[in-house]
Motif scaffolding. Structure first.
Motif, short mmCIF file in Angstrom:
data_model
loop_
_atom_site.label_atom_id
_atom_site.label_comp_id
_atom_site.label_asym_id
_atom_site.label_seq_id
_atom_site.Cartn_x
_atom_site.Cartn_y
_atom_site.Cartn_z
N LEU A 93 33.77 28.78 61.47
CA LEU A 93 33.27 30.58 61.62
C LEU A 93 34.03 30.67 59.92
O LEU A 93 35.62 30.45 59.99
N ALA A 98 34.02 37.88 61.01
CA ALA A 98 33.24 37.49 61.68
C ALA A 98 33.46 36.31 63.08
O ALA A 98 33.96 35.81 63.94
N THR A 99 34.73 35.62 62.87
CA THR A 99 35.70 34.84 63.86
C THR A 99 37.12 35.42 64.66
O THR A 99 36.59 35.72 66.21
N LEU A 157 24.78 30.73 64.61
CA LEU A 157 24.26 32.13 64.70
C LEU A 157 23.17 31.93 65.47
O LEU A 157 22.69 34.00 66.35
N MET A 205 24.89 39.94 62.21
CA MET A 205 26.12 38.49 61.47
C MET A 205 25.04 37.92 60.68
O MET A 205 25.60 36.96 59.96
N TYR A 209 25.97 36.56 57.29
CA TYR A 209 26.05 35.57 56.90
C TYR A 209 25.23 34.26 56.94
O TYR A 209 25.46 33.37 56.19
#
Length: 285
Positions: A93, A98-99, A157, A205, A209
């Motif tokens: 991650l 995001a984490t 994801l 996300m 990402y």
């Protein structure tokens, strides 16, 4: 998970639950007041005690409630283990938001598992054991099509999206079982809306990402998963429906509504059997 959704699930198998608890409003208000005096860890025990008193001597009803909670627990086990593994995997991650988001989801799922297990125990039932999971979707081989799920952020994801979108349809499937609507339907849709927010965040996300998935929307268009895998297609089949309650949504009311837009406006249901079939590749026999 919240009290409204748990009561709503119980109400499906026992419409008299609020009579036992002296009305829905009083039950929720009373428990909320009581819960304010307790440590968070004690709330599942207190809630279980409340139900246990209400269902004293009604074994068949309690068994039905336990069955519903164990169904929910199986799904929560899956998600909790999935996100726990992701958080514990170095380098998977991105640092920062995001984490933080995945850590928060992981915490929520673990809280759900603990709550459900404690409530089932207090009802005198036996919580279903946590299965062994194979997130490669290889049914124990570890070599399924998603074998790199904890090595690739893109794949992680995508699988997370699959689980979350399935959860949305699974809870709506419970709503479809309700006869009469009203408070029954309201309670089921409360948890459905929470699952939908989680699904939308995971999709955001992926957009931020993931590589090559910049066209991912917060909602489902047609039966398109935006995931290059035939394995996940059953999770999305049926979402192309553009007729609701017998009413065609395309161009309804004279507005220029396309087929895509018509399908985006509604989520379709998944039955319990369909959900269990979908998660089967992720469970070790």
């Amino acid at each position: 998970m919240n009290l409204n959704s748990i009561f709503g699930e119980i109400e499906q198998v026992d419409p008299e639950v609020y009579g036992r608890l002296d009305s829905r409003r009083k039950a929720l208000k009373g428990f909320a007041s009581f819960g304010g005096k307790l440590a968070a860890a004690a709330l599942p025990i207190a809630f279980g005690s409340l139900l246990n008193k209400s269902y004293a001597g009604t074994k068949s009803t309690k068994d039905s409630v336990v069955d519903i909670l164990n169904y929910a627990l199986t799904l929560e086990y899956l998600e909790a283990k999935f996100y726990n593994t992701a958080v514990a995997t170095p380098g998977l991650l991105p640092a920062g938001a995001a984490t933080g988001a995945i850590q928060t989801i992981s915490t929520h799922e673990n809280q759900h598992v603990a709550f459900l297990k404690s409530t089932i125990m207090q009802l005198g039932g036996t919580a279903v054991k946590e299965p062994m999971f194979d997130f490669s979707a290889g049914k124990g081989s570890g070599n399924g099509p998603f074998k790199d799920v904890f090595k690739s952020l893109d794949l992680f994801l995508a699988v997370a999206q699959t689980f979350e979108d399935t959860g949305v349809r699974a809870y709506k499937g419970r709503a479809a079982e309700i006869v009469g609507g009203g408070a029954y339907l309201t309670a089921a849709l409360q948890i459905h809306s929470v699952e939908a927010r989680h699904a939308a965040h995971i999709r955001l996300m992926r957009r931020n990402y993931g590589s090559g998935v910049g066209n991912v929307k917060p909602w489902i268009t047609g039966k398109n998963s935006n995931i290059n895998s035939a394995l996940v297609q059953p999770n999305y089949d049926g979402e192309e429906n553009a007729v609701q309650a017998g009413i065609p949504i395309m161009n309804i009311g004279g507005f220029p509504i396309s087929m895509d837009a018509a399908t985006e406006a509604f989520d379709e249901v998944l039955t319990k059997a369909q959900v269990l079939m979908i998660i089967d590749p992720f469970i070790v026999p």
